[in-house]
Design a protein around this motif. Structure first.
Motif, short mmCIF file in Angstrom:
data_model
loop_
_atom_site.label_atom_id
_atom_site.label_comp_id
_atom_site.label_asym_id
_atom_site.label_seq_id
_atom_site.Cartn_x
_atom_site.Cartn_y
_atom_site.Cartn_z
N GLY A 140 57.02 -41.37 0.02
CA GLY A 140 56.95 -42.52 -0.81
C GLY A 140 56.10 -43.64 -0.56
N THR A 141 56.13 -44.07 0.56
CA THR A 141 55.26 -45.06 1.03
C THR A 141 53.77 -44.79 0.96
N MET A 142 53.55 -43.61 1.13
CA MET A 142 52.09 -43.16 1.03
C MET A 142 51.57 -42.79 -0.35
N GLY A 143 52.78 -42.75 -1.13
CA GLY A 143 52.21 -42.43 -2.66
C GLY A 143 52.09 -41.07 -2.81
N PHE A 144 52.65 -40.24 -1.99
CA PHE A 144 52.74 -38.85 -2.46
C PHE A 144 53.78 -38.44 -2.91
N LYS A 145 53.83 -38.48 -4.25
CA LYS A 145 54.79 -38.39 -5.15
C LYS A 145 55.46 -36.92 -5.27
N ARG A 146 54.67 -35.76 -5.10
CA ARG A 146 55.04 -34.65 -5.23
C ARG A 146 56.02 -34.36 -4.10
N MET A 147 55.34 -34.62 -2.91
CA MET A 147 55.99 -34.39 -1.68
C MET A 147 57.37 -35.14 -1.53
N GLN A 148 57.29 -36.43 -2.13
CA GLN A 148 58.40 -37.15 -2.00
C GLN A 148 59.63 -36.68 -3.16
N HIS A 149 59.12 -35.94 -4.16
CA HIS A 149 60.00 -35.29 -5.03
C HIS A 149 60.95 -34.20 -4.38
N LEU A 150 59.91 -33.39 -3.80
CA LEU A 150 60.43 -32.20 -3.15
C LEU A 150 61.58 -32.55 -1.84
N THR A 151 61.24 -33.60 -1.13
CA THR A 151 61.97 -33.90 0.02
C THR A 151 63.19 -34.64 -0.54
N HIS A 152 63.15 -35.41 -1.51
CA HIS A 152 64.24 -36.07 -2.01
C HIS A 152 65.28 -34.97 -2.59
N THR A 153 64.94 -33.86 -3.19
CA THR A 153 65.66 -32.95 -3.70
C THR A 153 66.53 -32.11 -2.57
N MET A 154 65.41 -31.93 -1.57
CA MET A 154 66.16 -31.28 -0.12
C MET A 154 67.18 -32.48 0.37
N GLU A 155 66.93 -33.68 0.49
CA GLU A 155 67.66 -34.32 1.00
C GLU A 155 69.23 -34.58 0.05
N ASN A 156 69.14 -34.26 -1.30
CA ASN A 156 70.24 -33.94 -1.87
C ASN A 156 71.21 -33.01 -1.61
#
Lengths: 710, 153
Positions: free
Chosen positions: A53-69
Motif C-alpha cells: 500500500g505504501t509503495m502504491g502497488f494496489k493490485r498487490m495490496q488488494h490480493l494480500t488484503h484478501t489473504m489477510e482476511n
C-alpha cells in the motif's frame, strides 16, 4: 509521492515476507491447528499489505488484503484450514512473487489483477458467512464484500492521517462530516464521469474534504469500482446525500454514515495499532517509508494507507522509459560487526603504511626492520582479505529455502509421496556462488523427485517406506563447500544408460563393454542425454545434467554422482569457498611460471624415472598402492621439449573427487596467495588455463585448471 | 559558401603506425594507451595470432599480433616496437603489436576512400578505407575485423 528510493528495501522485505509466508503455510499444511503459525502468517500478510500500500502497488495490496482476511478468519476459528485453501494460498504467493518480479524489472507491479485468486479466497469467507445465515453478496460486489468493514471503505480511508486531520478540522468548525463509499456498476465504461456526477450531486449540500483514491486518480479512472470521500456539510441529512448520490446512473450502491468523535478516535486507534504492530514486526529500516508516507500533504490528498500511486509510478515509468530494465542494484546485507572489523583492519593498514614511510625516510632502515614491517603488512592484508571474504559470504539458506515448497508441489504433481530433509542451510558461501547455485540444485532435486523416487507401488514392492526421502545436505570441507542431493529412490540403472548411449550413438557396444560403472554414470552429464522415458513437465526435456554440470563448473566447482541400483543415488556438488583470491603452488615448466590451486593438490612426490610404468600405453605411477596416471605438462602446454637428464621427476598429485592425476613439473617455486584475473573473452584456449595472476615482479603467471587436466 | 563547405567536413584523428613498409591508421577513439614492449606471457593453445598476455596497471590484457593475423611474417621486436592498447566497446582491453608509431594525423572524411569489399586479399579484409594525407596513403584499420575471431588463413 516518490517512493522509488524505498524500492530496494521494499523488494528485500517483500521477498523475506513471501519466504516466511511460504515456510509458515508449509507448516500449516502439516499442523492446521498451529495457532502460532497462523498468527505469524497473519502478521506477514499484514506487513506485506502495508508495504504494498505504501509503495502504491494496489493490485498487490488488494490480493494480500484478501489473504489477510482469510487468515483473520482462520485465526478466529471461523474457517478451517484445508488443502484446497493451502493450494490457493500457494498460488497467491506465486502471484505476489509475480508482482514482485514486475516491480524488480520495471518498478511497476504490472497489470495482472489475479481476480480468480481473489475470488477463490473470498469463496472461503463466503462459505463461512453462508454458514452463518446471510447468503453473501451479489456478483457485483463480491470482492468488496470480503472487506472487514464491508462496503464501508471510507473507514479504511479514514485511517490516513491526512483524512483524520481534515475531518477533525471540519468538526471543530461545527460541521457535520459524512463518510461515503459509492460502488459503480462493473459494466460502467466511464467511471470517472460517474464519480464526477456523484461529487457534483453531493457538493450541492456541502464540500468534499477528502477523496480516496485521490481526486486526481479518480479523474484518471485509476480506481477499481468503488471510491470513498468525506463530505462536510452544515445541515444536510445522510439520507439526502445518499439519495443524491444514488440518483446518478450506473451507481450500484452508496453507503455512508455520520462521522462522530468516537468513530474518528476508533479509526485513529486502529491506525496507530496497525502501525505499532508493523513497527514491532519489522526492522527499523522499514519504518522510514512509513513515516514519510503518512504525512502526505493534505493539498493533493494522497492517501497514505490506500492505493494511490499505482498511477504515479506508471507516470514515472513513462517519463523515464530509457531507464529500462533492472531498477535495483544487487545488494548484500552485512552484519555491522563485520564492517567494524573491516574498518579496524583498514586503520591498521594505514598505520603499517605510515610505519613503512617513516622507516623509509629515516634511511637507516636495517634489513631486519624492513622484514618486520613487511611481515606486519602481510599479516594485515591476510586478515583484511579474510574479512572482505566474510562480508561477501552469505548462508545458502536464501537459495535453498524455496526448495521445500518446490518438493511439495512436485509431490502433488507426480503423485508420489516424498519428504525433503535439509541440513546445513547455515553453510556460508560467496554471494555470487549462492546466487547462481539455485538453478543447478533445483535441477538436481527435480531429477531426484522425478527419476529417483519410485512410484508408491514400486516402493511397496521393494519394501521401502511409502514416503520417499530426498536429502539436501550442505557442509564445509576445507576450502570447499559440499552440497549433496541424495534420494532413496531407484538409483541409476547403468545397463539402461548404456543401452541408451549405444542407441544414441554416443558410444559403441564394444566401448560400453569396457566402461566402468562410474564412466557410464558420467555419460548422463553429456549434452542432451535425458533418461526420461517420456517427456514430462518436470524434467526430461533433454536439457539436463549437462547444464547442471556446466553451471557448476562455471563457478569453479564440480559435480559427481554415486548411485547403487535399487537403493538410491547421491549427487555431490563441490564448490570453492571464494572466487577472487586463492592459495596456490607456483611451479616452473622450463622458464614459464604456472599456478596450481593449492586446494586441489594432494601431495608432491619425487618419483624416480624407473618408477614410471605403462598401462595401455599411458604413463602411470604406483603411489603407495594407488595407480595414478601422470600428465607431462610440458607436452600439454606446448613448451619446447627438452632432453630428460635428471633421474627423477617432480610430480604434483592433484585430486578431484576420487580421481587423482600426477602433473609433471620442472621446478617448485613455492606457495603463494594469488589474485585471480580473467583472461578476457577474446583469447581462447582449450580450457587448460582458468585465469591469470600478477606476480610480485609484475609478471603475469597463468593458473592451470586442474579439472580439465584430468 | 566556401567557408561553410570546409566546416561541413568532419575530420577524425588517426594514429599512424608502421607495419612492414606500410603505414596504417587506427582511429584515435579506440586507443586507450600506447606502451613499450613488455614481457608477454605466452598462453598455451590460444589462437595462433595471440602473443599472450601482459600486465597493464594490474590488469591482465591479451596481446595479439596483427602481422600474424594478416599473414605477414612474425614481429621482430626492436626499440621502436610498441603495443597499442585498444579499448573496445564492451570496455575490454586488447593490445596489438606494431613496428613503430609515427604520428597523429587529421583526416577529413572526404580524404578517405572506401575499400572494395569484394577484394580477395587477406589484408584488405582488415582495412576499412584508405586515407590520403598529402602524398601519403594510409590504410585505415577496421578494428572490429581485426579483433573478430575468424579462422582466416
Amino acid at each position: 509521492m516518490d517512493v522509488s528510493q524505498y524500492l530496494e528495501i521494499f523488494i528485500d522485505e517483500t521477498s523475506e515476507h513471501i519466504q516466511s509466508l511460504s515456510d509458515c503455510i508449509m507448516v500449516l499444511e502439516k499442523e492446521p491447528d498451529n495457532k502460532d503459525t497462523v498468527n505469524e502468517i497473519f502478521r506477514a500478510a499484514h506487513s506485506l499489505k502495508g508495504m504494498a500500500g505504501t509503495m502504491g502497488f494496489k493490485r498487490m495490496q488488494h490480493l494480500t488484503h484478501t489473504m489477510e482476511n482469510v487468515f483473520q478468519e482462520v485465526r478466529s476459528d471461523n474457517v478451517k484450514v484445508n488443502s484446497a485453501m493451502i493450494d490457493i494460498l500457494f498460488k497467491c504467493l506465486d502471484a505476489i512473487e509475480g508482482y514482485l518480479d514486475n516491480v524488480k524489472a520495471t518498478s511497476n507491479e504490472g497489470e495482472d489483477d489475479n481476480e480468480a485468486l481473489v475470488a477463490g479466497l473470498n469463496n472461503f469467507l463466503e462459505a463461512q458467512e453462508a454458514g452463518g445465515e446471510e447468503a453473501g453478496a451479489e456478483s457485483a460486489g463480491a470482492a468488496q464484500e470480503a472487506e472487514p468493514a464491508g462496503n464501508k471503505k471510507y473507514l479504511e480511508a479514514g485511517k490516513a492521517e491526512a483524512a483524520r486531520e481534515a475531518i477533525k478540522k471540519a468538526m471543530d468548525n461545527g460541521m457535520k462530516v459524512y463518510g461515503i463509499t459509492a460502488t459503480i456498476n462493473k459494466d460502467c465504461l466511464l467511471k470517472a464521469a460517474r464519480a464526477f456526477l456523484v461529487f457534483k450531486a453531493v457538493e450541492e449540500m456541502g464540500d468534499i474534504i477528502f477523496y480516496d483514491p485521490s481526486s486526481q486518480d479518480i479523474e484518471d479512472e485509476k480506481f477499481e469500482f468503488d471510491f470513498s470521500f468525506f463530505l462536510e456539510t452544515e445541515s444536510a441529512e445522510l439520507n439526502q446525500i445518499l439519495e443524491a448520490a444514488k440518483g446518478v446512473t450506473e451507481i450500484d450502491e452508496v453507503v455512508g454514515e455520520l462521522i462522530t468523535e468516537e468513530i474518528l478516535q476508533e479509526e485513529a486507534k486502529q491506525a496507530e495499532a496497525e502501525e505499532e504492530a508493523e513497527a514491532a514486526a519489522e526492522a527499523a529500516a522499514k519504518e522510514e517509508p512509513k513515516s514519510i508516507a503518512a504525512p502526505a500533504p493534505v493539498a493533493n490528498t494522497a492517501p497514505a494507507s490506500t492505493a494511490a500511486s499505482s498511477g504515479s509510478s506508471g507516470d514515472k515509468s513513462s517519463t523515464q522509459p530509457a531507464k529500462g530494465k533492472a531498477v535495483t542494484a544487487r545488494t548484500i546485507r552485512v552484519d555491522i560487526e563485520k564492517l567494524d572489523s573491516l574498518m579496524n583492519q583498514v586503520s591498521e593498514l594505514i598505520i603499517a603504511k605510515n610505519g613503512l614511510v617513516a622507516a623509509h625516510n629515516s634511511s637507516s632502515m636495517s634489513q631486519q626492520e624492513a622484514t618486520e614491517q613487511i611481515e606486519y603488512l602481510e599479516r594485515i592484508t591476510t586478515s583484511l582479505h579474510e574479512s572482505v571474504m566474510k562480508v561477501r559470504m552469505v548462508p545458502i539458506e536464501s537459495t535453498v529455502n524455496k526448495f521445500p515448497r518446490m518438493i511439495r508441489d512436485l509431490s502433488r504433481k507426480l503423485n508420489k509421496k516424498m519428504d525433503l530433509i535439509m541440513t546445513g542451510e547455515e553453510t556460508e558461501l560467496d554471494r555470487t556462488v549462492v546466487d547462481q547455485i539455485g538453478d543447478p540444485l533445483q535441477h538436481l532435486l527435480r531429477n531426484s523427485a522425478d527419476h529417483g523416487i519410485e512410484s508408491a507401488e514400486l516402493r511397496a514392492q521393494r519394501g521401502k517406506p511409502e514416503t520417499g526421502t530426498i536429502k539436501l545436505t550442505a557442509f564445509q570441507e576445507g576450502n570447499n563447500v559440499i552440497i549433496e542431493v541424495e534420494d532413496d529412490g531407484g538409483g541409476i540403472d547403468t545397463e539402461a544408460v548404456k543401452a541408451k548411449a549405444i542407441e544414441r550413438g554416443v558410444i559403441t557396444a564394444s566401448q560400453a563393454e569396457n566402461m566402468s560403472q562410474k564412466e557410464i554414470i558420467n555419460l548422463l552429464f553429456l549434452p542432451s542425454f535425458s533418461m526420461a522415458k517420456e517427456i514430462t513437465d518436470i524434467s526430461g526435456r533433454g536439457v539436463g545434467l549437462d547444464v547442471v554440470k556446466s553451471n557448476i563448473e562455471a563457478l569453479g566447482g564440480d559435480v559427481e554422482v554415486k548411485s547403487s541400483l535399487g537403493e538410491g543415488s547421491k549427487f555431490i556438488v563441490r564448490l570453492p569457498l571464494t572466487l577472487a583470491i586463492i592459495q596456490s603452488l607456483m611451479v616452473e615448466i622450463r622458464n614459464e611460471k604456472y599456478a596450481i590451486p593449492l586446494a586441489s593438490i594432494q601431495t608432491i612426490e619425487n618419483t624416480p624415472l624407473t618408477d614410471i610404468k605403462f598401462v595401455e600405453s599411458k604413463e602411470v605411477i604406483n603411489l603407495r598402492g594407488t595407480v595414478i596416471p601422470i600428465v607431462r605438462l610440458d607436452k600439454i602446454l606446448e613448451v619446447e621439449p627438452e632432453q630428460e637428464d635428471g633421474e627423477s621427476l617432480t610430480v604434483v598429485i592433484v585430486r578431484k573427487g576420487d580421481t587423482m592425476t600426477g602433473l609433471v613439473v620442472d621446478n617448485l617455486i613455492g606457495q603463494q596467495e594469488i589474485v585471480i584475473k580473467s583472461l578476457g573473452k577474446y583469447i581462447k584456449n582449450s580450457k587448460l588455463i582458468s585465469g591469470a595472476t600478477i606476480l610480485g615482479d609484475g609478471e603475469v603467471a597463468l593458473i592451470l585448471d586442474v579439472n580439465t587436466l584430468m | 559558401m566556401a567557408d561553410l563547405e570546409v566546416l561541413d567536413e568532419t575530420t577524425e584523428q588517426y594514429i599512424v603506425v608502421r607495419l612492414g613498409g606500410e603505414e596504417f591508421g587506427i582511429g584515435i577513439g579506440y586507443v586507450d594507451n600506447i606502451i613499450r614492449m613488455s614481457n608477454i606471457t605466452r598462453v598455451p593453445t590460444a589462437q595462433f595470432y595471440f602473443k599472450g598476455v601482459i600486465n597493464l596497471r594490474g590488469e591482465v590484457v591479451p596481446v595479439m599480433s596483427i602481422r600474424k593475423k594478416m599473414g605477414l611474417e612474425d614481429d621482430e621486436t626492436t626499440d621502436k616496437s610498441r603495443i597499442i592498447i585498444l579499448k573496445l566497446e564492451d570496455h575490454e582491453l586488447i593490445g596489438v603489436i606494431v613496428d613503430a608509431v609515427s604520428e597523429v594525423v587529421n583526416l577529413a572524411n572526404s580524404a578517405i576512400e572506401a575499400t572494395r569489399k569484394d577484394s580477395s586479399s587477406v589484408e584488405d579484409t582488415y582495412i576499412s578505407g584508405i586515407g590520403k594525407a598529402g602524398s601519403r596513403l594510409i590504410s585505415l584499420f577496421d578494428i572490429n575485423a581485426i579483433i573478430e575471431d575468424k579462422e582466416s588463413a
